[in-house]
Design a protein around this motif. Structure first.
Motif, short mmCIF file in Angstrom:
data_model
loop_
_atom_site.label_atom_id
_atom_site.label_comp_id
_atom_site.label_asym_id
_atom_site.label_seq_id
_atom_site.Cartn_x
_atom_site.Cartn_y
_atom_site.Cartn_z
N LEU A 118 0.83 -1.22 0.00
CA LEU A 118 0.00 0.00 0.00
C LEU A 118 0.86 1.27 0.00
CD1 LEU A 118 -2.81 -1.15 2.46
CD2 LEU A 118 -2.74 -1.32 -0.05
N HIS A 119 2.08 1.18 0.56
CA HIS A 119 2.97 2.34 0.46
C HIS A 119 3.15 2.72 -1.01
CE1 HIS A 119 3.91 2.03 4.65
NE2 HIS A 119 4.56 0.89 4.53
N MET A 120 3.38 1.68 -1.84
CA MET A 120 3.53 1.95 -3.27
C MET A 120 2.21 2.40 -3.87
SD MET A 120 6.18 -1.04 -4.49
CE MET A 120 5.26 -2.36 -3.71
N TYR A 121 1.15 1.69 -3.54
CA TYR A 121 -0.18 1.99 -4.08
C TYR A 121 -0.56 3.44 -3.83
CZ TYR A 121 -5.24 1.39 -4.87
OH TYR A 121 -6.53 1.50 -5.31
N GLU A 122 -0.22 3.93 -2.66
CA GLU A 122 -0.59 5.31 -2.30
C GLU A 122 0.35 6.34 -2.91
OE1 GLU A 122 -0.64 5.31 1.95
OE2 GLU A 122 -2.31 3.87 2.09
N GLY A 123 1.34 5.87 -3.66
CA GLY A 123 2.23 6.81 -4.34
C GLY A 123 3.28 7.43 -3.44
N ARG A 124 3.55 6.79 -2.29
CA ARG A 124 4.56 7.37 -1.39
C ARG A 124 5.94 6.75 -1.58
NH1 ARG A 124 1.94 8.82 4.48
NH2 ARG A 124 4.01 9.69 4.84
N THR A 125 6.16 6.08 -2.71
CA THR A 125 7.49 5.55 -3.01
C THR A 125 7.89 5.97 -4.43
OG1 THR A 125 6.81 3.51 -4.13
CG2 THR A 125 6.84 3.46 -1.72
N SER A 126 9.09 5.60 -4.79
CA SER A 126 9.61 5.94 -6.12
C SER A 126 9.49 4.76 -7.08
CB SER A 126 11.07 6.36 -6.00
OG SER A 126 11.81 5.29 -5.41
N VAL A 127 8.57 3.81 -6.80
CA VAL A 127 8.48 2.62 -7.65
C VAL A 127 8.15 3.04 -9.09
CG1 VAL A 127 6.02 2.19 -7.18
CG2 VAL A 127 7.54 0.29 -7.81
N GLU A 128 8.78 2.38 -10.05
CA GLU A 128 8.61 2.77 -11.44
C GLU A 128 7.28 2.25 -12.00
OE1 GLU A 128 11.50 -0.77 -11.47
OE2 GLU A 128 10.99 0.90 -10.15
N GLU A 129 6.71 3.00 -12.90
CA GLU A 129 5.48 2.58 -13.57
C GLU A 129 5.76 1.31 -14.35
OE1 GLU A 129 3.55 4.83 -16.86
OE2 GLU A 129 2.82 2.76 -16.75
N GLY A 130 4.81 0.39 -14.30
CA GLY A 130 4.95 -0.85 -15.06
C GLY A 130 5.51 -2.00 -14.25
N LYS A 131 5.98 -1.72 -13.06
CA LYS A 131 6.53 -2.77 -12.19
C LYS A 131 5.45 -3.79 -11.85
CE LYS A 131 9.91 -3.77 -8.96
NZ LYS A 131 11.38 -3.68 -9.16
N ILE A 132 5.78 -5.07 -11.96
CA ILE A 132 4.86 -6.11 -11.46
C ILE A 132 5.01 -6.18 -9.94
CG2 ILE A 132 4.19 -8.54 -11.54
CD1 ILE A 132 5.52 -8.74 -14.26
#
Lengths: 377, 377, 377, 377
Positions: free
Chosen positions: A42-56
């Motif tokens: 959910l950290h990623m889901y909420e946009g609070r990380t730098s995870v790249e678009e398209g990541k599985i």
């Protein structure tokens, strides 16, 4: 194959992507049978990380080995396996010491030890919310499970949260006869409570503000402490006729007070206050070195102004960090098989892979009763 | 007061003796509410020790503090207490390190560390199968219990056999998820099995030849192994699909094979064979340096010709010796209070002090169902 | 290449054999720079094992990586490395727990855990008393050394005897301030004494009957105890004004009394007598499950009739078995580099590979001053 | 008798006071032969505590037993003894567990565990900078020393700073082969460096800004790191070619940067940065729950805004608090006797009791070379 990919804040999608393949002779490909949505997703889901678009996404994975590389000599196609969320090389010093969560070789990012599937900053590895997953150093990383489909919803907890909760009790040095306070009744906190009893705790208090979660804690014999009803330290000291021997932090830096305000120091302060002098505290709730979205200047740089002077005066000790799953998953598996552990008690929803977006949305909103979501691809 | 005294082989008697009194400022006098007959009392009863005629027997004692000396500052008259069987000074090096069973000060006999109440070679201390007992270094030795009479039959196990069984699992380093083989289903073996589960064992096998004892093992979830039905090592390896992680010896040097012949090396050999390479073995069954009544020349001088070469080849380890009760009794008490331990499941008979001779006789004959005898003075 | 091969009792020969090659993608080939003759090689040399004719001997190896398989990702050609004598897979449960000496996968012989280079019953692996050596699971097994040729004679002790001596002190739980008795002043005993001081021992007594070895013990600050001068237990208790905290067995089943008679129980009896109650004993001297050439019937089946009753009465504990070299070699290497360890003090002879037969012969005869022989191919 | 009493900020005086006497049967009176001024005495001297006027100072004491109470059975008049700074009852749970620094019985102040001689908030006990000292629970608290006056200046370190420095390395879990960073080269930091080597550390870095102290560190083989020359973390990482395994905090909340500004979080931040992931940190520098004289609002309430997010991300662990002297002083004494420890290397001045005011003044000003002051009454 189909896979859950990250599109942006509050946006995940199930799309067609290329199948993974053997890239190194020690790799294996696992066909996923169950993969969970984790609170940390959910950290990623909420946009609070730098995870790249398209990541599985997806680091809580289990399934059946489909194919193995030339150097793999132990696991073989057809084996049912649990995949620890940590990716570890098995030969560096930290792996030798059992700290697979801080493997020195697998994360190409400078200064970062440790890697994981489908996670921000944890290396270039695809997640397992998909039909197939590539697993590096397969012999070292995979845990064998009994064949068949028995205990599927228990075994799926072995990839992350059951060992992570257990790690909290290990860092807190919980021993038979101890009284324990667990802060946080999310999946990890509930697993910590379950683990504390497995280790022989006499009494376990679980602190939260969500009714459904506190009821789950109660269902395994723990004593629920509702922070809406007053100071949790006072409630525990009253019920226990004194402080507790050990404490587990399963909340993390996004701790909220009953009014909903974020207080990163709140849980640490409560633990210092509720644990006996010389007692130990295990911290598995996540704290981060940088958090641009934090409530104040200190927290943005990972600083937490907690009651350290009292911690020292109490002669307490503390262990922290991501769980090295391999250190615990074999014994926890055996406890499940023997009927002594049943971590599936927290499962609230089982969805197909295509229903993943709904799962993310409802889990993120903490809709009543959405405690733990499994996906069966 | 009335007390059980040793008269000679197979002869104990309840007689009038002088009340004990405060002899040193750190002493207390305890009024006994429950005192148990221990399997090791039978060594004396059978005349295989040098215990002097007239000795008051009894080292498993609990009761109410009646009177304290001038230096006693913690316990006070009226406190309900458990009396560990070890008498310990609290200030020598071994006591400092938690080895109260090997206190360097309390046994006046040259070269003997450790003392106990009412026991051969364990110092000049009267036993507690009586109305009153003098307890040296009372603040250090006594364990406080909740007031009242609740859990009396559980708490009475805290003076010896519950900690002793637990000590076996500690010496064997039993951890969550382990499989454990306990040899001997007498009171100590059953307490070891109970303790192994408290520590999170996945499976516990208990080996014996007595039906009633094996049934008690089964009643707490252990798997009974009847040596009359075949080689116990094979039975365990078959049931467990492999060797076990840990072993506990709760039989001692008087081990008998199914035909009744004495084989002091038999249980050690079985443990070496049934425990995994690198595994640990805890030995709480008693072995003695001298035994004039032993079956052969070696055993008379305490030598046991067990399979040591295989032990080394297996890289196993072993801990031994009398239990330091204080190291465990506080936490075990708390587990009883919390409802997580119930050692009273082995109690078969509750007698008055005057019925002690009958208790000794029937327990010594191992009459069916005479598992554990409590005396309530 | 040239290699030392076993021909029969008291007969080793240096002959031409085929070069080793990569057989599995995780293999490496190491060019040997130094390889030692070990005391345990003499068991084979004397014909007391079942080692097959033609076997290349040598398990204490170091050198330069020459070639690596496709799955090797860490070590690379040109790296200077120490080769632990244990061959270990790195992925089985025992390897995970740090027990590489009991690897569950590498020994094809039924019921045997663990393997080694060039050794009887330890798997089909050629030894390193040769120009080249094949190393399985190279990334897991090899220890990196600083490039160059500095400390060669110290680093060569890292493959076996320095960690083995250290393992004795670890099994004996030696801590700062302890007094320690080491039985045996052969290479392993001397390494145990060196290790005891590294761990902070206050005083170390080393027991033997060979003058040259006792002098080496004295050269590192240990106190020599010559069994020709009287009972070693009495000598130690006199010098130490009491028993010692810890004991290390570095002799094994072929213990001889001053008259030269073999007494497999002698050293264990002495350790039980000289170590304090509750003390620990580490056994790295070898005991075997079967020894057709043994002095008596018991010993032929690995039974040792030692003073077990006293061991129990003393509440002592004991760890045993082959050393898992990887658990210690990294830190011991760092101590050598830092100048805090200098295990080369025991080296007496450096020979070429072709001189190996002379080395075997003189070392086996225990000619005065032949303490430790290195071969430089 | 004459004694050093506190008069007010920067004011101590040597005055006549009544001799102490036996108040409880377990007391002893010790005639002081050596008593040291401790760095923590300066907190009181500088007026930053609530210590009452008239208090006799001094918690680092040794001497000769003069008189004992009726319940004392071990120590006797004439015995030479070291007096641990902690006063402990020997019977509470914390004392049983070896945590004499957090004794539950000796401090009458509500909520305070642990007591000491002559110290603010540590109970109503007079200090030992005097001719005589009353010692409660004398058998439990006193450590026997060899008779005579040998090693006086080494043994006097056993009452506090040698064990305290050692405790730092124990909390940091320093093991053989480790690299260690010690922050602070005051007496405690120097004792921590000495202790790290005793425990087998390969390399020890000591960080400070005082030349004379860094030279003392160098004199025992440690590597001095002068913060005036640049970032200590960079200096250590450069010299060590990487981070260190373990860290010790021996500075406390009054840490100053090179410009003299107080930064309570500075040392913790440096430790988090310089210690490896999964590494351990021992904190024996003092942090306080309340400090009215602190630099900022947070610090006044004991809050320290250190880099906790990075600490968690690194998976590090930390132990803290006052040293339980009894846990270590026996073994450290034996190391002194054996010539393996020589803590007196830090002694700079030996004064008479009447010179105490000068000692306090110069030590407080950190005059060059005033490292450690002993008083011989």
């Amino acid at each position: 194959m189909r896979a859950v990919v990250y599109r942006g804040a509050y946006d995940v999608e199930v799309v067609e992507v290329p199948d993974p393949s053997i890239e190194h002779p020690a790799d294996a490909i696992v066909r996923i049978t169950t993969t969970n949505i984790c609170g940390s997703d959910l950290h990623m889901y909420e946009g609070r990380t730098s995870v790249e678009e398209g990541k599985i996404l997806g680091h809580e994975n289990m399934g059946i080995v489909e194919e193995v590389g030339d150097a793999v000599f132990w696991v073989k196609p057809g084996d049912r396996v649990s995949v620890p969320f940590n990716i570890a090389c098995g030969v560096c010093r930290n792996c030798n010491l059992g700290w697979t969560s801080f493997c020195l070789k697998v994360n190409p990012q400078e200064g970062m030890d440790g890697a994981a599937y489908g996670y921000a900053n944890m290396g270039p590895y695809a997640g397992g919310q998909a039909e197939y997953l590539r697993v590096p150093f397969a012999d070292f990383n995979l845990l064998e499970l009994p064949p068949g489909d028995e205990h599927e919803n228990d075994f799926t907890m072995l990839s992350d949260i059951f060992p992570t909760g257990y790690h909290g009790t290990e860092l807190a040095d919980v021993r038979p006869g101890h009284t324990v306070a667990v802060f946080g009744a999310g999946p990890v906190g509930l697993m910590a409570a379950h683990s504390a009893f497995i280790r022989g705790a006499a009494r376990v208090f679980v602190v939260d503000k969500e009714r459904d979660r506190l009821q789950l804690a109660e269902s395994i014999g723990a004593e629920p402490v509702d922070i809406a009803k007053g100071d949790p330290v006072e409630q525990i000291v009253d019920a226990n006729k004194g402080k507790v021997d050990r404490g587990v932090e399963a909340v993390g830096y996004q701790a909220h007070d009953p009014t909903g305000e974020e207080h990163p120091e709140m849980v640490l302060d409560n633990l210092v206050a509720v644990v006996e002098t010389t007692g130990a505290i295990g911290v598995v709730g996540v704290y981060v070195p940088e958090d641009p979205g934090a409530a104040n200047e200190l927290a943005k740089t990972g600083r937490v102004a907690w009651n350290y002077g009292q911690f020292f005066a109490n002669g307490q000790r503390m262990g922290t960090g991501q769980c090295p799953v391999k250190r615990y998953n074999r014994e926890l598996r055996d406890l499940i098989v023997a009927g002594k552990a049943r971590p599936s008690f927290i499962v609230s929803h089982e969805l197909s892979l295509d229903e993943a977006p709904t799962g993310y949305e409802n889990f993120d909103k903490r809709l009543d009763g959405w405690t733990k979501v499994l996906l069966h691809p």
